[in-house]
Design a protein around this motif. Structure first.
Motif, PDB file in Angstrom:
ATOM      1  N   TYR A   1      71.902  45.021  29.142  1.00 33.22           N
ATOM      2  CA  TYR A   1      71.374  45.849  28.041  1.00 33.22           C
ATOM      3  C   TYR A   1      69.978  45.374  27.627  1.00 33.22           C
ATOM      4  O   TYR A   1      69.053  46.189  27.466  1.00 33.22           O
ATOM      5  CB  TYR A   1      72.354  45.772  26.879  1.00 33.22           C
ATOM      6  CG  TYR A   1      71.877  46.410  25.598  1.00 33.22           C
ATOM      7  CD1 TYR A   1      71.891  47.803  25.440  1.00 33.22           C
ATOM      8  CD2 TYR A   1      71.448  45.630  24.525  1.00 33.22           C
ATOM      9  CE1 TYR A   1      71.467  48.390  24.246  1.00 33.22           C
ATOM     10  CE2 TYR A   1      71.036  46.216  23.340  1.00 33.22           C
ATOM     11  CZ  TYR A   1      71.042  47.591  23.206  1.00 33.22           C
ATOM     12  OH  TYR A   1      70.626  48.163  22.025  1.00 33.22           O
TER      13      TYR A   1
ATOM     14  N   ASP B   1      77.187  42.100  30.114  1.00 26.52           N
ATOM     15  CA  ASP B   1      76.824  43.405  29.558  1.00 26.52           C
ATOM     16  C   ASP B   1      75.600  43.286  28.659  1.00 26.52           C
ATOM     17  O   ASP B   1      74.697  44.126  28.708  1.00 26.52           O
ATOM     18  CB  ASP B   1      77.994  43.991  28.771  1.00 26.52           C
ATOM     19  CG  ASP B   1      77.756  45.448  28.387  1.00 26.52           C
ATOM     20  OD1 ASP B   1      77.834  46.314  29.290  1.00 26.52           O
ATOM     21  OD2 ASP B   1      77.455  45.720  27.214  1.00 26.52           O
TER      22      ASP B   1
ATOM     23  N   ARG C   1      65.931  44.065  22.407  1.00 25.80           N
ATOM     24  CA  ARG C   1      65.757  45.074  23.460  1.00 25.80           C
ATOM     25  C   ARG C   1      64.510  45.909  23.189  1.00 25.80           C
ATOM     26  O   ARG C   1      63.729  46.193  24.106  1.00 25.80           O
ATOM     27  CB  ARG C   1      66.998  45.966  23.541  1.00 25.80           C
ATOM     28  CG  ARG C   1      66.881  47.131  24.538  1.00 25.80           C
ATOM     29  CD  ARG C   1      68.185  47.919  24.533  1.00 25.80           C
ATOM     30  NE  ARG C   1      68.029  49.251  25.055  1.00 25.80           N
ATOM     31  CZ  ARG C   1      68.266  49.611  26.322  1.00 25.80           C
ATOM     32  NH1 ARG C   1      68.641  48.702  27.213  1.00 25.80           N
ATOM     33  NH2 ARG C   1      68.126  50.867  26.708  1.00 25.80           N
TER      34      ARG C   1
ATOM     35  N   ARG D   1      76.218  45.090  22.248  1.00 20.09           N
ATOM     36  CA  ARG D   1      75.123  46.068  22.265  1.00 20.09           C
ATOM     37  C   ARG D   1      74.802  46.589  20.865  1.00 20.09           C
ATOM     38  O   ARG D   1      73.705  47.106  20.640  1.00 20.09           O
ATOM     39  CB  ARG D   1      75.493  47.268  23.141  1.00 20.09           C
ATOM     40  CG  ARG D   1      75.642  46.956  24.610  1.00 20.09           C
ATOM     41  CD  ARG D   1      75.955  48.219  25.371  1.00 20.09           C
ATOM     42  NE  ARG D   1      76.069  47.963  26.809  1.00 20.09           N
ATOM     43  CZ  ARG D   1      75.597  48.755  27.752  1.00 20.09           C
ATOM     44  NH1 ARG D   1      74.974  49.875  27.417  1.00 20.09           N
ATOM     45  NH2 ARG D   1      75.745  48.469  29.031  1.00 20.09           N
TER      46      ARG D   1
ATOM     47  N   ASP E   1      67.502  45.582  30.757  1.00 17.44           N
ATOM     48  CA  ASP E   1      67.440  46.947  31.279  1.00 17.44           C
ATOM     49  C   ASP E   1      67.297  46.965  32.796  1.00 17.44           C
ATOM     50  O   ASP E   1      66.527  47.743  33.355  1.00 17.44           O
ATOM     51  CB  ASP E   1      66.292  47.728  30.623  1.00 17.44           C
ATOM     52  CG  ASP E   1      66.446  49.237  30.794  1.00 17.44           C
ATOM     53  OD1 ASP E   1      67.590  49.687  30.980  1.00 17.44           O
ATOM     54  OD2 ASP E   1      65.428  49.958  30.750  1.00 17.44           O
TER      55      ASP E   1
ATOM     56  N   GLU F   1      79.054  51.934  32.965  1.00 17.31           N
ATOM     57  CA  GLU F   1      78.430  50.732  32.403  1.00 17.31           C
ATOM     58  C   GLU F   1      79.418  49.568  32.394  1.00 17.31           C
ATOM     59  O   GLU F   1      79.058  48.425  32.709  1.00 17.31           O
ATOM     60  CB  GLU F   1      77.937  51.010  30.981  1.00 17.31           C
ATOM     61  CG  GLU F   1      76.665  51.818  30.923  1.00 17.31           C
ATOM     62  CD  GLU F   1      75.481  51.051  31.477  1.00 17.31           C
ATOM     63  OE1 GLU F   1      75.052  50.070  30.846  1.00 17.31           O
ATOM     64  OE2 GLU F   1      74.981  51.430  32.556  1.00 17.31           O
TER      65      GLU F   1
END
Length: 341
Positions: free
Chosen positions: A194, A190, A135, A126, A197, A318
């Motif tokens: 991320y 993950d 993102r 991330r 979304d 998360e």
């Protein structure tokens, strides 16, 4: 401001190459204690960092000398140690996967809520610049609707970089519980959550354990994933990529394709449907190979949330959502059926 006093539990490769150097670079941190069951190793590393060595994590946690701990142990101990530390009033940064079952993860989350302390999971993808930029482009509609994706994380396996080589806990089912899917696959579940979304709804997977002639954990997996909105794609996690490491992700959108960490020069390439291409040089992703990004950003984010009393940037909730995709993939492989998440 007083420095955050940190202890690191587990002095293997991830502690020596990520946590400890990054803590040392953070001006708000004092490394005061280290723990490892290997007495020679903990004394050697503790001497390097000027910290007190322990061989029992309970003694370190109960010492009253630390405010926060990193949990860098084999997977099967993540929940046990994290819960113990939270119950003793310490902040916890736990390596991924946060736990090896939903029940363990939920117990960790509950311990965090009771303690009022921070629990962060070390999902470092991330914090990669190219992933953050992607993102942003997706969120602002730059590439339109997302139709599909392809993500891969593969290398030759922990034997190449673990302090214990082929004898590493990564290859022992009773200590790792989850192999390549817990080591690499959870990074990508993950990351996809991320970037996109949104959450995943279903997974079909083939997960194998015969790429290595040592150990008994899964080492090679390919998954097909579907999000709740219907985005479909593939995820590969492997310790059987014996050449160069592959840590790439491709997002296929209505207006453009995003190519992440695929090109050696440009960490993000945007290919628009009109033929235009935009190349971004945003620094290299962290890697086990030479030339990777020096800092993962995880340690700085963890310390920042403590100092500023902000929410954990990668919470236990998360971590559980990302783990749940991996657990569903393993279930799919066992049952030979599509698993709901």
């Amino acid at each position: 401001m007083e420095k955050i006093r940190v202890g690191v539990i587990g002095c293997g490769s991830i502690a020596q190459h990520r946590h400890l150097p990054e803590y040392r670079m953070n001006k708000n941190v004092e490394i005061v204690a280290l723990c490892d069951k290997n007495e020679e190793r903990v004394h050697r590393v503790a001497e390097e960092y000027g910290a007190k060595p322990y061989t029992d994590y309970r003694e370190l946690i109960e010492s009253g000398t630390v405010d926060a701990v990193s949990v860098c142990t084999p997977n099967y101990l993540h929940a046990e140690i994290s819960i113990y530390a939270l119950n003793q009033g310490l902040h916890v940064l736990c390596e991924k996967p946060l736990a090896t079952s939903r029940e363990e993860a939920e117990a960790m989350i509950e311990a965090e809520k009771r303690s009022g302390k921070k629990l962060m999971i070390g999902h470092n993808q991330r914090f990669v610049s190219s992933h953050q930029k992607a993102r942003e482009l997706i969120k602002n509609g730059e590439i339109g609707r997302i139709f599909s994706f392809r993500t891969t994380f593969g290398h030759g396996g922990p034997a190449q970089w673990s302090v214990e080589g082929k004898e590493s806990w990564f290859f022992k089912k009773d200590e790792a519980i989850i192999g390549a899917m817990g080591d690499l696959g959870v990074h990508k579940t993950d990351l996809l959550r991320y970037l996109l979304d949104e959450e995943f709804a279903e997974v079909g997977a083939f997960v194998e354990d015969h790429a290595k002639d040592y150990g008994d954990t899964d080492d090679n997996a390919v998954c097909v994933l579907k999000t709740k909105s219907g985005i479909i794609g593939t995820l590969a996690a492997s310790w059987a990529y014996m050449g160069k490491e592959d840590n790439s992700t491709i997002i296929y959108g209505e207006k453009a394709i995003l190519r992440l960490e695929e090109d050696p020069t440009y960490s993000l390439i945007v290919q628009y449907v009109n033929g235009e291409t935009v190349n971004y040089q945003l620094g290299k992703i962290q890697t086990n190979e030479d030339g990777g990004q020096r800092s993962t950003g995880v340690i700085d984010a963890f310390i920042h949330c403590i100092v500023e009393d902000e929410s954990s940037p990668v919470s236990g909730e998360e971590g559980l959502k990302s783990l749940s995709v991996v657990l569903a993939a393993l279930e799919s492989s066992r049952t030979k059926k599509i698993s709901e998440i």
